[in-house]
Design a protein around this motif. Structure first.
Motif, mmCIF file in Angstrom:
data_model
loop_
_atom_site.group_PDB
_atom_site.id
_atom_site.type_symbol
_atom_site.label_atom_id
_atom_site.label_comp_id
_atom_site.label_asym_id
_atom_site.label_seq_id
_atom_site.Cartn_x
_atom_site.Cartn_y
_atom_site.Cartn_z
ATOM 1 N N PHE A 280 35.306 41.005 70.328
ATOM 2 C CA PHE A 280 34.276 41.198 69.314
ATOM 3 C C PHE A 280 32.915 40.827 69.887
ATOM 4 N N SER A 281 32.008 41.780 69.935
ATOM 5 C CA SER A 281 30.673 41.539 70.468
ATOM 6 C C SER A 281 29.825 40.794 69.433
ATOM 7 N N PRO A 282 29.030 39.819 69.867
ATOM 8 C CA PRO A 282 28.154 39.098 68.932
ATOM 9 C C PRO A 282 27.143 40.051 68.302
ATOM 10 N N GLN A 283 26.839 39.829 67.052
ATOM 11 C CA GLN A 283 25.843 40.643 66.376
ATOM 12 C C GLN A 283 25.049 39.793 65.405
ATOM 13 N N SER A 284 23.849 40.251 65.081
ATOM 14 C CA SER A 284 22.978 39.507 64.174
ATOM 15 C C SER A 284 23.284 39.881 62.727
ATOM 16 N N ALA A 285 23.159 38.903 61.856
ATOM 17 C CA ALA A 285 23.374 39.124 60.427
ATOM 18 C C ALA A 285 22.349 38.316 59.654
ATOM 19 N N ALA A 286 21.908 38.866 58.531
ATOM 20 C CA ALA A 286 20.901 38.202 57.698
ATOM 21 C C ALA A 286 21.438 37.997 56.293
ATOM 22 N N VAL A 287 21.170 36.815 55.748
ATOM 23 C CA VAL A 287 21.606 36.458 54.400
ATOM 24 C C VAL A 287 20.447 35.772 53.688
ATOM 25 N N ASP A 288 20.171 36.187 52.453
ATOM 26 C CA ASP A 288 19.155 35.518 51.642
ATOM 27 C C ASP A 288 19.842 34.488 50.749
ATOM 28 N N VAL A 289 19.409 33.238 50.871
ATOM 29 C CA VAL A 289 20.042 32.132 50.146
ATOM 30 C C VAL A 289 19.031 31.473 49.222
ATOM 31 N N ARG A 290 19.470 31.143 48.014
ATOM 32 C CA ARG A 290 18.593 30.482 47.055
ATOM 33 C C ARG A 290 18.143 29.135 47.597
ATOM 34 N N SER A 291 16.883 28.821 47.422
ATOM 35 C CA SER A 291 16.342 27.550 47.900
ATOM 36 C C SER A 291 17.133 26.389 47.306
ATOM 37 N N GLY A 292 17.533 25.474 48.184
ATOM 38 C CA GLY A 292 18.310 24.322 47.743
ATOM 39 C C GLY A 292 19.803 24.535 47.762
ATOM 40 N N ALA A 293 20.262 25.726 48.088
ATOM 41 C CA ALA A 293 21.694 26.030 48.129
ATOM 42 C C ALA A 293 22.114 26.374 49.553
ATOM 43 N N GLY A 294 23.427 26.469 49.755
ATOM 44 C CA GLY A 294 23.952 26.916 51.046
ATOM 45 C C GLY A 294 23.693 25.967 52.196
ATOM 46 N N ALA A 295 23.893 24.664 51.971
ATOM 47 C CA ALA A 295 23.606 23.688 53.033
ATOM 48 C C ALA A 295 24.421 23.959 54.290
ATOM 49 N N GLU A 296 25.701 24.310 54.120
ATOM 50 C CA GLU A 296 26.556 24.532 55.289
ATOM 51 C C GLU A 296 26.105 25.775 56.050
#
Length: 207
Positions: free
Chosen positions: A119-135
């Protein structure tokens, strides 16, 4: 500290493997008993088919359990992620009642390590609500490619990742519900949508 406690033998702490994969136990038994099996399987691009495999070993990689064995229809060694199995595991009778043997040089660790080159590395983008998704934020990195995307909505932070397995990231994004939205690539958005759909179906199913 080098001193064995007197009650060490009666310790209530025991090693254990915890997994949510429903096929973990039957696959483990098949590996242990050298039993050929068949199961429905969904590939990373969404295609489903029935696979017939002579199990050689199983192990964990990227936070998922994998079965490694000989695919009798494709006549080659293959890896199968347990979470992508779409049906119950069934035993398959060998021709003339003959069994099979695991190659003498087989090494489960080396076999799973080779996934790094599959599996070749690839870029991914995620929009996360401010204050959430610490991990998720701890795993974020600088983007490896230049992609024109609309700006995130107010109150959202855009996180970039370099991943080899989009489905793992998709599971983590789906787990955040409305607090996270997959943005790029399209395959990530599709994987998140499918994960949420499966969760909805499971939630509505009778207990």
């Amino acid at each position: 500290r080098g001193v064995l406690a007197e009650d060490a033998a009666s310790s209530p702490v025991q090693p254990a493997i915890r997994t949510e994969d429903p096929n973990f136990t039957p696959v483990f038994r098949a590996v242990t008993d050298r039993t050929a099996i068949s199961f429905g399987y969904r590939t990373s691009n969404g295609q489903e088919s029935t696979r017939k495999v002579q199990p050689w070993g199983m192990g964990s990689r990227y936070g998922h359990w994998y079965l490694v064995g000989w695919d009798t229809d494709r006549n080659a060694e293959r890896w199968f992620r347990l979470s992508r199995m779409t049906s119950a595991v069934k035993a398959v009778k060998q021709k003339n009642g003959e069994g099979y043997s695991v190659p003498a040089g087989f090494d489960i660790h080396a076999s799973l390590a080779s996934l790094d080159t599959v599996f070749s590395p690839q870029s991914a983008a995620v929009d996360v609500r401010s204050g959430a998704g610490a991990e998720l934020r701890l795993r974020a990195a600088e983007p490896q490619e230049s992609v024109e995307l609309p700006e995130p909505r107010a109150g959202r932070d855009r996180l970039w990742f370099t991943v080899t397995d989009l489905e793992t990231l998709a599971s983590d994004v789906a787990a955040l519900g409305e607090s996270a939205e997959a943005v790029h690539p399209p395959a990530l958005r599709t994987a998140v949508a499918e994960a949420l759909t499966r969760a909805s179906v499971a939630q509505e199913a009778p207990v």
